[in-house]
Design a protein around this motif. Structure first.
Motif, PDB file in Angstrom:
ATOM      1  N   MET A  40       0.816  -1.193   0.000  1.00 35.45           N
ATOM      2  CA  MET A  40       0.000   0.000   0.000  1.00 35.45           C
ATOM      3  C   MET A  40       0.868   1.269   0.000  1.00 35.45           C
ATOM      4  N   LEU A  41       1.932   1.252   0.784  1.00 33.67           N
ATOM      5  CA  LEU A  41       2.799   2.425   0.871  1.00 33.67           C
ATOM      6  C   LEU A  41       3.440   2.736  -0.475  1.00 33.67           C
ATOM      7  N   LYS A  42       3.863   1.700  -1.170  1.00 34.98           N
ATOM      8  CA  LYS A  42       4.502   1.913  -2.470  1.00 34.98           C
ATOM      9  C   LYS A  42       3.509   2.477  -3.482  1.00 34.98           C
ATOM     10  N   ARG A  43       2.262   2.025  -3.416  1.00 29.18           N
ATOM     11  CA  ARG A  43       1.231   2.500  -4.342  1.00 29.18           C
ATOM     12  C   ARG A  43       0.860   3.958  -4.100  1.00 29.18           C
ATOM     13  N   ASN A  44       1.046   4.432  -2.902  1.00 29.01           N
ATOM     14  CA  ASN A  44       0.623   5.779  -2.521  1.00 29.01           C
ATOM     15  C   ASN A  44       1.783   6.696  -2.171  1.00 29.01           C
ATOM     16  N   LYS A  45       2.963   6.388  -2.641  1.00 30.49           N
ATOM     17  CA  LYS A  45       4.146   7.130  -2.214  1.00 30.49           C
ATOM     18  C   LYS A  45       4.076   8.611  -2.564  1.00 30.49           C
ATOM     19  N   PHE A  46       3.559   8.959  -3.729  1.00 29.03           N
ATOM     20  CA  PHE A  46       3.503  10.377  -4.099  1.00 29.03           C
ATOM     21  C   PHE A  46       2.376  11.106  -3.369  1.00 29.03           C
ATOM     22  N   LYS A  47       1.276  10.416  -3.122  1.00 27.92           N
ATOM     23  CA  LYS A  47       0.200  11.032  -2.326  1.00 27.92           C
ATOM     24  C   LYS A  47       0.709  11.357  -0.926  1.00 27.92           C
ATOM     25  N   LEU A  78      -1.126  13.710  -8.556  1.00 28.82           N
ATOM     26  CA  LEU A  78      -2.330  13.685  -9.395  1.00 28.82           C
ATOM     27  C   LEU A  78      -2.366  12.468 -10.306  1.00 28.82           C
ATOM     28  N   ARG A  79      -1.242  12.178 -10.913  1.00 25.04           N
ATOM     29  CA  ARG A  79      -1.188  11.014 -11.810  1.00 25.04           C
ATOM     30  C   ARG A  79      -1.399   9.721 -11.023  1.00 25.04           C
ATOM     31  N   GLU A  80      -0.802   9.637  -9.845  1.00 26.29           N
ATOM     32  CA  GLU A  80      -0.956   8.451  -9.006  1.00 26.29           C
ATOM     33  C   GLU A  80      -2.395   8.331  -8.519  1.00 26.29           C
ATOM     34  N   PHE A  81      -2.963   9.436  -8.077  1.00 21.84           N
ATOM     35  CA  PHE A  81      -4.322   9.453  -7.537  1.00 21.84           C
ATOM     36  C   PHE A  81      -5.342   9.066  -8.597  1.00 21.84           C
ATOM     37  N   SER A  82      -5.138   9.515  -9.816  1.00 24.58           N
ATOM     38  CA  SER A  82      -6.105   9.252 -10.880  1.00 24.58           C
ATOM     39  C   SER A  82      -5.866   7.925 -11.597  1.00 24.58           C
ATOM     40  N   GLY A  83      -4.801   7.236 -11.244  1.00 22.11           N
ATOM     41  CA  GLY A  83      -4.478   6.005 -11.958  1.00 22.11           C
ATOM     42  C   GLY A  83      -4.125   6.287 -13.410  1.00 22.11           C
ATOM     43  N   ARG A  84      -3.456   7.402 -13.640  1.00 17.73           N
ATOM     44  CA  ARG A  84      -3.035   7.891 -14.952  1.00 17.73           C
ATOM     45  C   ARG A  84      -4.193   8.368 -15.830  1.00 17.73           C
ATOM     46  N   LEU A  87      12.683  16.873 -17.151  1.00 17.99           N
ATOM     47  CA  LEU A  87      13.234  15.587 -16.726  1.00 17.99           C
ATOM     48  C   LEU A  87      12.494  14.389 -17.303  1.00 17.99           C
ATOM     49  N   PHE A  88      11.199  14.553 -17.540  1.00 15.56           N
ATOM     50  CA  PHE A  88      10.387  13.410 -17.943  1.00 15.56           C
ATOM     51  C   PHE A  88       9.741  13.597 -19.314  1.00 15.56           C
ATOM     52  N   SER A  89      10.384  14.346 -20.188  1.00 12.39           N
ATOM     53  CA  SER A  89       9.797  14.610 -21.500  1.00 12.39           C
ATOM     54  C   SER A  89      10.141  13.545 -22.534  1.00 12.39           C
ATOM     55  N   GLY A  90      10.906  12.558 -22.155  1.00  8.31           N
ATOM     56  CA  GLY A  90      11.334  11.548 -23.124  1.00  8.31           C
ATOM     57  C   GLY A  90      12.683  11.935 -23.692  1.00  8.31           C
ATOM     58  N   ASN A  91      12.932  11.595 -24.922  1.00 11.53           N
ATOM     59  CA  ASN A  91      14.174  11.963 -25.607  1.00 11.53           C
ATOM     60  C   ASN A  91      15.418  11.568 -24.816  1.00 11.53           C
ATOM     61  N   GLY A  92      15.433  10.384 -24.263  1.00 10.30           N
ATOM     62  CA  GLY A  92      16.625   9.894 -23.575  1.00 10.30           C
ATOM     63  C   GLY A  92      16.721  10.338 -22.127  1.00 10.30           C
ATOM     64  N   ARG A  93      15.755  11.100 -21.668  1.00  2.00           N
ATOM     65  CA  ARG A  93      15.785  11.522 -20.264  1.00  2.00           C
ATOM     66  C   ARG A  93      15.076  10.463 -19.418  1.00  2.00           C
ATOM     67  N   LEU A  94      14.755  10.794 -18.212  1.00  2.00           N
ATOM     68  CA  LEU A  94      14.090   9.846 -17.329  1.00  2.00           C
ATOM     69  C   LEU A  94      12.744   9.425 -17.905  1.00  2.00           C
ATOM     70  N   LYS A  95      12.382   8.187 -17.670  1.00  2.00           N
ATOM     71  CA  LYS A  95      11.141   7.654 -18.202  1.00  2.00           C
ATOM     72  C   LYS A  95       9.975   8.103 -17.331  1.00  2.00           C
ATOM     73  N   TRP A  96       8.866   8.470 -17.958  1.00  2.00           N
ATOM     74  CA  TRP A  96       7.657   8.891 -17.255  1.00  2.00           C
ATOM     75  C   TRP A  96       6.950   7.627 -16.785  1.00  2.00           C
ATOM     76  N   GLU A  97       7.017   7.334 -15.491  1.00  2.00           N
ATOM     77  CA  GLU A  97       6.503   6.094 -14.933  1.00  2.00           C
ATOM     78  C   GLU A  97       5.084   6.230 -14.408  1.00  2.00           C
ATOM     79  N   ILE A  98       4.687   7.380 -14.058  1.00  2.00           N
ATOM     80  CA  ILE A  98       3.412   7.540 -13.371  1.00  2.00           C
ATOM     81  C   ILE A  98       2.313   7.807 -14.365  1.00  2.00           C
TER      82      ILE A  98
END
Length: 133
Positions: free
Chosen positions: A1-8, A59-65, A122-133
């Protein structure tokens, strides 16, 4: 549960910290040797940079993307700016040793905008960090 709600959890904890820090009295707290010009503006900037940054992921975590990135950016920045203005009004209206300041609200808003720009960069793609949420 904690991992699922870490950003909240992180976002709510951060906002509680910001609210407490903004409305609490620090009268009588001595900071010997710490006299950095405009340090308070840097603190305001940082508070709202982190708030808007975490807000997007919350917001992304709360809405399930269900909320797309663009909408999450818009909601997060509007919330952070409105919250910053409300805090300044509350400082003016409710505290005796704190004062609301237009320049603090401006620093809050610039920090919120910078936080959103950091997420986009940071999360726009193009070799940067992957957008996970």
């Amino acid at each position: 549960m904690l991992k699922r709600n870490k950003f909240k959890i992180a976002f709510i904890s951060w906002m509680v910290f910001v609210t407490y820090s903004s409305l609490s009295s620090f009268e009588g707290v001595d900071t010997p040797g710490l006299n950095i010009p405009h340090l308070d503006k840097a603190v305001h900037f940082t508070f709202y940079f982190v708030a808007s940054f975490l807000g997007v992921f919350c917001l992304r975590e709360f809405s399930g993307r269900a909320i797309n990135k663009k909408k999450a950016f818009s909601i997060s920045i509007l919330f952070a700016i409105a919250f910053g203005i409300i805090i300044e009004v509350l400082q003016y209206a409710l505290t005796t040793d704190r004062q609301g300041d237009v320049w603090d609200a401006f620093a809050n808003s610039i920090g919120a905008l910078a936080g959103i720009m950091a997420v986009k960069f940071l999360f726009s793609g193009n070799g940067r960090l992957k957008w996970e949420i």
